[in-house]
Design an enzyme around this catalytic site. Structure first.
Site, PDB file in Angstrom:
ATOM      1  N   ASN A   1     -31.751 -31.247 -43.144  1.00 34.21           N
ATOM      2  CA  ASN A   1     -32.944 -31.659 -42.561  1.00 34.21           C
ATOM      3  C   ASN A   1     -32.956 -33.110 -42.075  1.00 34.21           C
ATOM      4  O   ASN A   1     -32.933 -33.900 -42.808  1.00 34.21           O
ATOM      5  CB  ASN A   1     -33.910 -31.338 -43.357  1.00 34.21           C
TER       6      ASN A   1
ATOM      7  N   ARG B   1     -32.583 -27.333 -40.182  1.00 38.96           N
ATOM      8  CA  ARG B   1     -33.943 -27.232 -39.887  1.00 38.96           C
ATOM      9  C   ARG B   1     -33.965 -27.881 -38.214  1.00 38.96           C
ATOM     10  O   ARG B   1     -33.725 -29.010 -38.219  1.00 38.96           O
ATOM     11  CB  ARG B   1     -34.894 -27.985 -40.673  1.00 38.96           C
TER      12      ARG B   1
ATOM     13  N   HIS C   1     -44.564 -25.985 -39.122  1.00 40.76           N
ATOM     14  CA  HIS C   1     -44.078 -25.745 -40.807  1.00 40.76           C
ATOM     15  C   HIS C   1     -44.018 -24.097 -41.035  1.00 40.76           C
ATOM     16  O   HIS C   1     -44.418 -23.423 -41.919  1.00 40.76           O
ATOM     17  CB  HIS C   1     -45.800 -26.037 -41.627  1.00 40.76           C
TER      18      HIS C   1
ATOM     19  N   ARG D   1     -52.515 -38.167 -39.424  1.00 44.65           N
ATOM     20  CA  ARG D   1     -52.944 -37.503 -38.126  1.00 44.65           C
ATOM     21  C   ARG D   1     -54.346 -37.041 -38.230  1.00 44.65           C
ATOM     22  O   ARG D   1     -54.722 -36.687 -39.166  1.00 44.65           O
ATOM     23  CB  ARG D   1     -51.993 -36.395 -37.965  1.00 44.65           C
TER      24      ARG D   1
ATOM     25  N   GLU E   1     -50.284 -27.726 -53.777  1.00 43.19           N
ATOM     26  CA  GLU E   1     -49.744 -27.340 -55.098  1.00 43.19           C
ATOM     27  C   GLU E   1     -50.062 -28.053 -56.385  1.00 43.19           C
ATOM     28  O   GLU E   1     -50.258 -27.759 -57.292  1.00 43.19           O
ATOM     29  CB  GLU E   1     -48.047 -27.385 -54.981  1.00 43.19           C
TER      30      GLU E   1
ATOM     31  N   GLU F   1     -38.952 -24.416 -48.642  1.00 39.40           N
ATOM     32  CA  GLU F   1     -38.168 -24.434 -47.218  1.00 39.40           C
ATOM     33  C   GLU F   1     -36.763 -24.478 -47.013  1.00 39.40           C
ATOM     34  O   GLU F   1     -36.226 -23.534 -46.217  1.00 39.40           O
ATOM     35  CB  GLU F   1     -38.830 -25.322 -46.457  1.00 39.40           C
TER      36      GLU F   1
END
Length: 425
Positions: free
Chosen positions: A33, A118, A207, A268, A360, A411
């Site tokens: 990634n 990714r 995502h 954001r 989580e 992921e």
């Protein structure tokens, strides 16, 4: 559907042309990634989905670069750390390769089947994991204008890995791929069609790797097949997104052309009246770049209260901090709006599931987001919600009409699974 200016998905023909298959008996996948100044990596053995090693190289190009490598075989080991300047991504991957070699897991191993990358933006063309060819790289480069912060870094990581192992299949797994199943009425913006098509303006979503993994794991948790389950997934990290998944297929998601649209995030703004940008330009004299920085890096939770760490925000709320309390209320209000909207989109909801760092780990966020939604069949059990666990679990009482769950995302495992499935013959 594809637009007139965007060719349809050609993953199958690209894969066939590349001839990308694993060497016989090879079972390891390296997942990369690559960010603008960082590289995260994990090495997995796909025979049992076990992790062999993981690491992070950060602050690439700075004098204070740092590599943290953790061997995970044999019950795990102590992390090793390097500090000092790491000039570029090529040097970062070389350093990571050296650390892997020190554990007997070198990139020259015949057991390495492929490298999975990714890639944030795949547009409409890539709806599946794809073996990387020159043609695929060219298309990823063409998408840079709609992912200027992400795709260039992803490309750098791909080219560096190709230089290290030119003989090895390299696979792109796209954040946007899971959302390509959205119907046209959900993915189109209500602007002039010719202008939208000419500049690839539509809702892509992000995502996707997480949403795919979590929605499937939620179905497993309920003891049902993914095609029989409708799920609302709330991926709540510093970046946050929601998706409505009907029978294993995404039909709506909160992020759009960029990751700016949708939920309130760490830095954001999420949803905002587009005219705010015109107003800031006219009244405040701000440039397009300044507004871009404002909405992406100085808004959301950090803009509202100065913190983007939910743990700190909750500490401040409990201490009576009014700004933190308002930021929390705005964050939760937006979540409730999306849960309600996606309940309407799906018609029947079998589960609402929380994932990623905040989802989580923050019981107060989960409790507040579900509170008051009893008429939608949603209830949280306080005792179950308070349990901390790394395992998928239900936090709703047995009598609840709709399950509420916490499912840790993975992921890297999803990328490894998709990569290995593609190259393993």
């Amino acid at each position: 559907m594809t637009s007139p200016t965007d060719p349809g998905n050609r993953a199958d023909e690209t894969t066939a042309a590349a001839g990308g298959s694993a060497a016989p008996g090879a079972s390891r996948v390296l997942v990369l990634n690559s960010g603008s100044s960082s590289v995260k990596y994990q090495l997995l053995d796909m025979r049992d989905r076990s992790r062999l090693a993981s690491g992070l190289v950060e602050r690439i190009g700075e004098e204070t670069s740092r590599l943290v490598h953790t061997p995970l075989t044999g019950g795990g080991g102590e992390s090793r750390e390097r500090t000092g300047r790491i000039a570029d991504h090529a040097a970062a991957l070389k350093a990571a390769a050296e650390e892997l070699s020190a554990d007997g897991l070198g990139l020259d191993s015949p057991e390495l089947a492929a490298i999975g990358h990714r890639v944030v933006h795949g547009g409409l063309r890539f709806s599946e994991p794809t073996v990387i060819t020159d043609e695929v790289l060219t298309e990823i480069e063409r998408l840079v204008p709609v992912a200027p912060l992400h795709n260039p870094a992803n490309i750098t990581g791909i080219r560096t890995a190709q230089a290290l192992r030119p003989d090895l299949p390299q696979v792109a797994v796209f954040d946007t791929a899971f959302h390509t199943t959205m119907p046209e009425h959900a993915s189109r913006y209500a602007i002039d069609v010719e202008t939208a098509d000419a500049h690839r303006i539509r809702r892509y979503g992000f995502h996707g790797t997480s949403h795919a993994y979590v929605s499937r794991r939620t179905a497993e948790l309920l003891g049902r097949a993914p095609e029989d389950v409708n799920v609302i997934v709330l991926h709540l990290g510093n970046g946050a997104s929601a998706s409505a998944v009907a029978g294993g297929r995404c039909v709506e998601t909160s992020m759009g052309l960029t990751p700016l649209e949708g939920l309130v995030m760490g830095t954001r703004s999420g949803d905002i009246d587009p005219a705010v940008t015109f107003h800031l330009k006219r009244v405040a004299g701000m440039s397009a770049d300044e507004i871009d920085v404002l909405l992406n890096k100085k808004s959301g939770l950090v803009g509202l209260c100065g913190d983007n760490d939910m743990r700190e925000i909750r500490r401040r709320v409990e201490a009576g901090d009014e700004r933190a309390a308002l930021a929390f209320e705005i964050y939760v209000h937006r979540l409730k709006k999306y849960i309600g909207a996606y309940s309407a989109v799906l018609g029947r909801v079998d589960a609402v599931v929380f994932t990623a760092g905040v989802g989580e780990n923050s019981a107060p966020v989960r409790e507040a987001a579900i509170a008051g939604l009893e008429e939608l069949g949603l209830v949280v059990d306080a005792d179950l919600n308070a349990v901390r666990s790394g395992e998928p679990r239900l936090i709703s009482p047995d009598y609840a009409r709709v399950a509420v769950a916490v499912v840790p995302t993975d992921e890297e495992l999803e990328i490894a699974n998709q990569t290995f499935a593609l190259v393993d013959n």
